[in-house]
Write a protein that holds these residues in place. Structure first.
Motif, PDB file in Angstrom:
ATOM      1  N   LYS A 143      28.668  40.298  38.859  1.00 17.59           N
ATOM      2  CA  LYS A 143      29.927  41.142  39.400  1.00 17.59           C
ATOM      3  C   LYS A 143      31.073  40.787  38.396  1.00 17.59           C
ATOM      4  CE  LYS A 143      28.491  41.120  44.080  1.00 17.59           C
ATOM      5  NZ  LYS A 143      27.266  40.093  43.984  1.00 17.59           N
ATOM      6  N   GLU A 144      30.928  40.212  37.173  1.00 15.54           N
ATOM      7  CA  GLU A 144      32.192  39.640  36.339  1.00 15.54           C
ATOM      8  C   GLU A 144      32.127  40.439  35.128  1.00 15.54           C
ATOM      9  OE1 GLU A 144      33.890  37.327  37.457  1.00 15.54           O
ATOM     10  OE2 GLU A 144      32.923  37.130  39.348  1.00 15.54           O
ATOM     11  N   LYS A 147      33.625  44.140  35.681  1.00 18.44           N
ATOM     12  CA  LYS A 147      34.870  44.058  36.388  1.00 18.44           C
ATOM     13  C   LYS A 147      35.742  43.538  35.332  1.00 18.44           C
ATOM     14  CE  LYS A 147      37.243  41.685  40.082  1.00 18.44           C
ATOM     15  NZ  LYS A 147      36.888  40.546  41.148  1.00 18.44           N
ATOM     16  N   LYS A 148      35.471  42.629  34.414  1.00 15.51           N
ATOM     17  CA  LYS A 148      36.317  42.150  33.258  1.00 15.51           C
ATOM     18  C   LYS A 148      36.644  43.182  32.336  1.00 15.51           C
ATOM     19  CE  LYS A 148      36.820  38.542  29.967  1.00 15.51           C
ATOM     20  NZ  LYS A 148      36.209  37.088  29.393  1.00 15.51           N
ATOM     21  N   ALA A 151      39.054  45.923  33.868  1.00 12.73           N
ATOM     22  CA  ALA A 151      40.290  45.456  34.090  1.00 12.73           C
ATOM     23  C   ALA A 151      41.241  45.709  32.695  1.00 12.73           C
ATOM     24  CB  ALA A 151      40.088  43.922  34.611  1.00 12.73           C
ATOM     25  N   ASP A 160      33.312  52.529  43.559  1.00  6.49           N
ATOM     26  CA  ASP A 160      33.483  51.189  44.134  1.00  6.49           C
ATOM     27  C   ASP A 160      32.669  50.042  43.354  1.00  6.49           C
ATOM     28  OD1 ASP A 160      35.330  52.103  45.559  1.00  6.49           O
ATOM     29  OD2 ASP A 160      33.953  52.358  47.474  1.00  6.49           O
ATOM     30  N   ASP A 163      31.802  47.438  39.387  1.00  3.69           N
ATOM     31  CA  ASP A 163      31.990  46.066  39.110  1.00  3.69           C
ATOM     32  C   ASP A 163      30.577  45.337  38.777  1.00  3.69           C
ATOM     33  OD1 ASP A 163      31.608  46.333  41.769  1.00  3.69           O
ATOM     34  OD2 ASP A 163      32.469  44.271  42.080  1.00  3.69           O
ATOM     35  N   LYS A 164      29.512  46.150  39.544  1.00  2.00           N
ATOM     36  CA  LYS A 164      28.174  45.553  39.411  1.00  2.00           C
ATOM     37  C   LYS A 164      27.257  46.574  38.469  1.00  2.00           C
ATOM     38  CE  LYS A 164      28.603  46.024  43.768  1.00  2.00           C
ATOM     39  NZ  LYS A 164      29.988  45.893  44.114  1.00  2.00           N
TER      40      LYS A 164
END
Length: 488
Positions: A143-144, A147-148, A151, A160, A163-164
């Motif tokens: 999930k990182e 998401k990074k 961002a 939604d 991020d995955k």
């Protein structure tokens, strides 16, 4: 499909694609044959080759960087190469973000779009061949990294789950299936009977009130095509069992159902790291002809499906009805064993029917997943990236050739007029429609130096012979001449 068997018409309205759905050799030869003079035709064919060679050279370094970066994050061999590089975790983080940046740029150039929340809702609003609720085991996904990325590169209308994992889609098609669908029709009749019971008991109003508080109206799915809808949008009809008039007469007859498909889908994700090992591999999987309602089959790390909420309602409802009937039979002065046996048989039979229906749906699900792996998965990893790189070049070349041809044959044009003329040419000569990306094409023509603007902002092109002189002899042409000289 008989119109009389359909209760209502369901139409999905989708934005037109920017992809030119014509093979480049066919496009070039068709346009060349429209040129009157033989000498001009030969110059045009030479120009098309030089445009392709030049655009391919422009992208060469960018694509090499993309492939080099992916070699570090290939799930199969990337870990070994990262270990050989002796990089710090911070340096690896920078490299993986650079890879995602290059990858998403190539996706955009190849006219792939990230599936929006609205499109996902439209896709999940119906059933096609997959009749089980499928969900993702999020604990198995990282999930990182995504998401990074988002961002640092924010976009509008992202779903939604970005991020995955990210779902890219391109192209719209239609899938039709003709079968008897006996079990599905029986289930549909039972579901309608339950809906009738809920309406009688007024429970449906309570459920509808709760669902309306949670759900928002879907503006892209209409029973009738909105007369004020954008004319550029593509309207595709969805024909489902849920919208058909079902009866005993057509229960045993064959039925054709229809569902819009995403012509190409690419899924990007990373698996979650374990306590012992930091996961760095990035998965890129490529699928074709995926029905919108069955889009769950491309999801990563799927959970094994279980009984649906409707199945549990059937189980509990039939158990309560059977128990009440059994108790009332036993309370009679003279309990009839045959009545008790009949009630128990009916309840047990209904239990068995629900269970075996679930097993049949599970078998169909497993078969569908297997089919998607063997028939619908085009490629993954490096193979997908190579396909994308070539796809970008082919699309760019076609856009540039069509734009130059229109300016050459029809004279000066503003950007808006050129866009309209290119779309009209594609429709008239090839019977295809697309949302032509004229801005990018004109930018490349200006970069090539064969198109310019006049004082009032209209674009015009140089002559064919002059265009070939400006681009000049390409490296590929020199290599071909050298080969011909050796063979001679």
């Amino acid at each position: 499909m008989d119109k009389n068997t359909t209760k209502k018409k369901e139409v999905i309205r989708l934005e037109r694609e920017s992809v030119i759905p014509i093979l480049k050799p066919k496009l070039v030869m068709t346009l060349a044959n429209l040129i009157e003079h033989t000498s001009d035709r030969a110059e045009f064919l030479k120009l098309c080759k030089r445009i392709e060679y030049t655009i391919r050279a422009w992208y060469l370094l960018q694509f090499e960087d993309l492939m080099q970066l992916y070699s570090l994050f290939d799930p199969v061999s990337g870990a070994q190469k990262l270990q050989q590089q002796n990089l710090s975790p911070e340096e690896i983080d920078v490299l993986e973000q650079n890879f995602l940046t290059y990858l998403f740029q190539v996706m955009d150039k190849s006219n792939f779009k990230i599936a929006t929340e609205e499109e996902i809702e439209v896709a999940h609003s119906g059933q096609y061949l997959l009749n089980l609720p499928i969900s993702v085991d999020e604990s198995k996904l990282d999930k990182e990294v995504l998401k990074k990325y988002f961002a640092a590169h924010p976009r509008e209308d992202l779903p939604d789950f970005v991020d995955k994992y990210v779902i890219f889609r391109r192209g719209i098609g239609i899938d039709r299936t003709t079968d008897y669908f006996i079990m599905e029709k029986v289930d549909m009749l039972i579901a309608r009977f339950w809906a009738y019971i809920l309406r009688l008991t007024r429970v449906e109003k309570l459920l509808r009130r709760r669902s309306s508080m949670r759900c928002k109206k879907d503006p892209k799915k209409n029973d009738e095509i909105n007369s004020e809808a954008d004319q550029n949008d593509l309207c595709v009809e969805r024909i489902r069992l849920e919208n058909m008039e079902l009866s005993v007469r057509n229960l045993l007859s064959s039925t054709t159902i229809q569902e819009p498909t995403f012509d190409r889908i690419i899924v990007v994700y990373r698996r979650a790291s374990s306590k012992l090992k930091k996961e760095r591999g990035i998965y890129v999987k490529h699928f074709k002809n995926i029905p919108m309602a069955d889009m769950e089959i491309v999801l990563p790390e799927k959970k094994n499906p279980g009984l649906t909420p409707m199945d549990w309602v059937k189980f509990l409802g039939s158990a309560i009805v059977g128990l009440v009937a059994l108790v009332s039979s036993l309370e009679m002065p003279k309990a009839d064993l045959w009545v008790i046996f009949a009630v128990l048989s009916a309840v047990i039979g209904y239990f068995a029917k629900t269970y075996f229906t679930f097993q049949a749906n599970l078998a169909a699900y497993q078969n569908l997943i297997t089919q998607s792996m063997y028939d619908k998965q085009l490629d993954s990893g490096k193979g997908t990236l190579l396909h994308l790189c070539d796809d970008v070049i082919q699309q760019e070349v076609k856009e540039v050739i069509i734009s130059f041809f229109i300016l050459m044959e029809q004279g000066k044009a503003t950007m808006q007029d050129l866009d309209l003329r290119c779309e009209e040419l594609i429709q008239e000569e090839f019977g295809e429609s697309c949302n032509f990306d004229v801005d990018d094409a004109v930018l490349k023509l200006e970069k090539l130096g064969i198109v310019a603007r006049d004082t009032i902002g209209r674009y015009y092109c140089v002559g064919l012979k002059r265009a070939n002189e400006i681009i000049g002899t390409t490296t590929e042409e020199l290599v071909l001449k050298a080969k011909q000289g050796v063979s001679a």
